[in-house]
Design a protein around this motif. Structure first.
Motif, short mmCIF file in Angstrom:
data_model
loop_
_atom_site.label_atom_id
_atom_site.label_comp_id
_atom_site.label_asym_id
_atom_site.label_seq_id
_atom_site.Cartn_x
_atom_site.Cartn_y
_atom_site.Cartn_z
N LEU A 216 0.83 -1.21 0.00
CA LEU A 216 0.00 0.00 0.00
C LEU A 216 0.86 1.26 0.00
N MET A 217 1.99 1.20 0.75
CA MET A 217 2.89 2.36 0.80
C MET A 217 3.46 2.65 -0.60
N ASN A 218 3.69 1.58 -1.37
CA ASN A 218 4.18 1.76 -2.74
C ASN A 218 3.16 2.49 -3.60
N GLN A 219 1.91 2.47 -3.16
CA GLN A 219 0.87 3.20 -3.90
C GLN A 219 0.54 4.51 -3.20
N SER A 220 1.47 4.93 -2.32
CA SER A 220 1.38 6.23 -1.63
C SER A 220 0.27 6.33 -0.59
N TYR A 221 -0.19 5.19 -0.10
CA TYR A 221 -1.15 5.24 1.00
C TYR A 221 -0.38 5.31 2.32
N SER A 222 -1.00 5.97 3.33
CA SER A 222 -0.39 5.97 4.66
C SER A 222 -1.05 4.86 5.48
N VAL A 223 -0.23 4.17 6.26
CA VAL A 223 -0.69 2.94 6.93
C VAL A 223 -0.38 2.98 8.42
N VAL A 224 -1.30 2.46 9.21
CA VAL A 224 -1.08 2.28 10.65
C VAL A 224 -1.25 0.80 10.96
N LEU A 225 -0.39 0.27 11.85
CA LEU A 225 -0.52 -1.14 12.22
C LEU A 225 -1.14 -1.24 13.62
N ALA A 226 -2.01 -2.22 13.82
CA ALA A 226 -2.63 -2.45 15.13
C ALA A 226 -2.17 -3.80 15.67
N ALA A 227 -1.54 -3.77 16.84
CA ALA A 227 -0.99 -5.01 17.42
C ALA A 227 -2.10 -5.78 18.15
N GLY A 228 -2.99 -6.33 17.37
CA GLY A 228 -4.16 -7.01 17.94
C GLY A 228 -3.89 -8.43 18.43
N ASP A 229 -2.68 -8.94 18.19
CA ASP A 229 -2.34 -10.24 18.79
C ASP A 229 -1.76 -9.95 20.17
N THR A 230 -2.66 -9.92 21.15
CA THR A 230 -2.22 -9.63 22.52
C THR A 230 -2.06 -10.94 23.29
N PHE A 231 -2.15 -12.03 22.58
CA PHE A 231 -2.20 -13.36 23.21
C PHE A 231 -0.82 -14.01 23.25
N ALA A 266 -6.34 2.11 17.27
CA ALA A 266 -5.59 2.30 16.02
C ALA A 266 -6.44 3.06 15.01
N VAL A 267 -7.74 2.74 14.98
CA VAL A 267 -8.64 3.44 14.05
C VAL A 267 -8.78 4.91 14.46
N GLU A 268 -8.88 5.15 15.78
CA GLU A 268 -8.95 6.53 16.26
C GLU A 268 -7.69 7.30 15.89
N TYR A 269 -6.55 6.63 16.05
CA TYR A 269 -5.26 7.25 15.68
C TYR A 269 -5.27 7.60 14.19
N ALA A 270 -5.72 6.65 13.36
CA ALA A 270 -5.73 6.86 11.90
C ALA A 270 -6.62 8.04 11.54
N LYS A 271 -7.77 8.13 12.21
CA LYS A 271 -8.69 9.25 11.92
C LYS A 271 -8.03 10.57 12.32
N ALA A 272 -7.41 10.58 13.49
CA ALA A 272 -6.81 11.82 14.00
C ALA A 272 -5.63 12.26 13.15
N HIS A 273 -4.94 11.30 12.52
CA HIS A 273 -3.73 11.64 11.77
C HIS A 273 -3.89 11.47 10.26
N ASN A 274 -5.15 11.38 9.81
CA ASN A 274 -5.42 11.27 8.37
C ASN A 274 -4.70 10.12 7.68
N LYS A 275 -4.69 8.98 8.34
CA LYS A 275 -4.06 7.81 7.74
C LYS A 275 -5.09 7.08 6.88
N ASP A 276 -4.59 6.45 5.84
CA ASP A 276 -5.51 5.83 4.87
C ASP A 276 -6.00 4.44 5.25
N VAL A 277 -5.08 3.66 5.82
CA VAL A 277 -5.42 2.24 6.03
C VAL A 277 -4.93 1.78 7.41
N VAL A 278 -5.78 1.03 8.11
CA VAL A 278 -5.36 0.37 9.36
C VAL A 278 -5.28 -1.13 9.09
N LEU A 279 -4.12 -1.70 9.35
CA LEU A 279 -3.95 -3.15 9.19
C LEU A 279 -3.85 -3.76 10.59
#
Ligand SMILES: Nc1nc2c(ncn2[C@@H]2O[C@H](COP(=O)(O)OP(=O)(O)O)[C@@H](O)[C@H]2O)c(=O)[nH]1
Ligand SMILES: [Mg+2]
Length: 391
Positions: A216-231, A266-279
């Motif tokens: 996605l970054m290669n297509q100029s999207y901004s990305v945020v990662l969410a560490a949802g494996d807390t297990f 992570a979604v709240e962060y993406a909204k606040a920082h105008n990020k395109d995609v949350v993975l």
């Protein structure tokens, strides 16, 4: 890649080739007898009035040439004086011998359902041995059959090519059925696009997240990662390593925390920082673990992902397909990523998974580094399955 799939197909190709050869030689044999038969018919015909112009249509020079060219041992009519003579004579319009000729015309053969019993059996075996799930194998066979039966086929030099082309068409039809263009989807969707990755342990979820992030970054999207494996111990750190290699923000809580809360943040962060995609990563879970499957449903309910992607490994064959089916029954997935197609996968799961879940394959993992991700295109996969292109 998928070299074993192509190997397995040789039985099908051979069975079809020998059936075609058998059919051609049978038709020629009948056509050979035709000359004798004609003489007989003609001796009766002599007693009848002049035949009409249809006689010329019944034995055109083109079809005679075809028959003799497919059988070099058979002398051409011009080499046999009495047969050449027979050619110029009128014949019975209802000659049974004409039927044989209709089977091969201009080096073409018409295959009938009964001719395909053995080749289809060989194809079914090849598909099953390549880990194609049974209902999918049956569908492929239906497609191949309907493609082959009743149509004129050019015999050509390579009868195996008929088998290959037909299978290629069937695979393309089946693989194209649930196609979704990931790039178009991301482009058209309101941002941030939320993508959640689920699947059993060790199949390549976290690695695929990093690969998709780079894609996605290669297509100029901004990305945020969410560490949802807390297990799993070390899971957060693993994602952080990817985050720092790729220069991405990783939203995390402590190990043992609520995955839904991490993803929500992570979604709240993406909204606040105008990020395109949350993975969003999640813990690996077995489809048989009721508690973990309940937890997955809760994560989906709370975070409402735009895409729920099931990740599994192509080398798991039918197991991967079965897991995909059960995950999809638990929470409807939107698509799959099949990893480790580079590691001697037979190809069956790649063919089957979209058909069984009714959801598209989005990407294939083809190695362990970030660029080793291929956007799924039916044609790309068919070319590799049929061995005409290398990865
Ligand atoms: N050969 C190969 N290895 C892969 C691929 N995708 C992931 N892996 C490896 O599979 C292992 C497990 O991956 P990981 O992402 O930690 O799996 P997870 O438990 O589902 O998150 C790692 O060693 C990865 O490098 C792939 O497409 N090809
Ligand atoms: Mg992981």
């Amino acid at each position: 890649m998928f070299s074993r799939f192509k190997e397995k197909l040789s039985g099908f190709k051979e069975a079809l080739s020998s059936k075609i050869a058998e059919k051609v030689s049978l038709a020629e044999k009948i056509a050979g007898k035709k000359d004798d038969g004609e003489k007989e018919i003609e001796s009766h015909a002599k007693a009848l009035p002049e035949a009409d112009g249809n006689a010329a249509l019944q034995k055109s020079p083109a079809s005679s040439a075809t028959l003799s060219s497919t059988s070099p041992a058979k002398p051409s009519p011009s080499q046999i004086p009495e047969k050449a003579e027979a050619n110029n004579k009128p014949k019975s319009r209802f000659s049974f011998l004409e039927k044989a000729k209709s089977l091969i015309f201009e080096q073409e053969v018409i295959l009938e359902e009964k001719d395909l019993v053995e080749p289809m059996w060989a194809l079914e075996m090849a598909l099953m041995e390549s880990d194609v799930a049974l209902p999918v194998a049956e569908e492929i066979i239906r497609e191949v059959k309907s493609d082959l039966v009743g149509k004129k086929r050019k015999i050509g030099a390579d009868t195996g090519a008929i088998a290959e082309q037909s299978l290629r068409n069937a695979l393309l039809t089946i693989l194209s059925r649930n196609y979704l263009d990931f790039d178009e989807y991301i482009k058209s969707k309101e941002k941030p696009v939320k993508i959640l990755f689920v699947g059993v342990n060790g199949t390549g979820k976290t690695t695929s997240i990093a690969k998709v992030a780079r894609y996605l970054m290669n297509q100029s999207y901004s990305v945020v990662l969410a560490a949802g494996d807390t297990f799993r111990a070390g899971a957060i750190e693993q994602l952080e390593v990817h985050g720092s290699s790729l220069g991405l923000k990783v939203v995390k809580h402590k190990t043992g925390g609520d995955p839904a809360a991490v993803i929500f943040d992570a979604v709240e962060y993406a909204k606040a920082h105008n990020k395109d995609v949350v993975l969003a990563d999640t813990a690996g879970r077995l489809h048989t673990n009721i508690n973990l499957m309940d937890q997955m449903r809760k994560i989906v309910r709370v975070t409402k992902p735009d895409l729920l992607i099931f990740v599994d490994e192509a080398i798991a064959g039918n197991d991967a397909v079965e897991r995909a089916r059960l995950f999809n029954e638990s929470v409807p997935i939107d698509g799959s990523i099949l990893t480790k197609t580079d590691a001697d996968a037979k190809g069956g799961s790649a063919i089957s998974i979209a058909y069984i879940t009714g959801k598209p394959v989005l990407f294939l993992g083809v190695g362990q580094t970030y660029p080793d991700l291929v956007k799924f295109e039916p044609q790309w996969l068919v070319d590799r399955l049929m061995g005409e292109a290398e990865a």
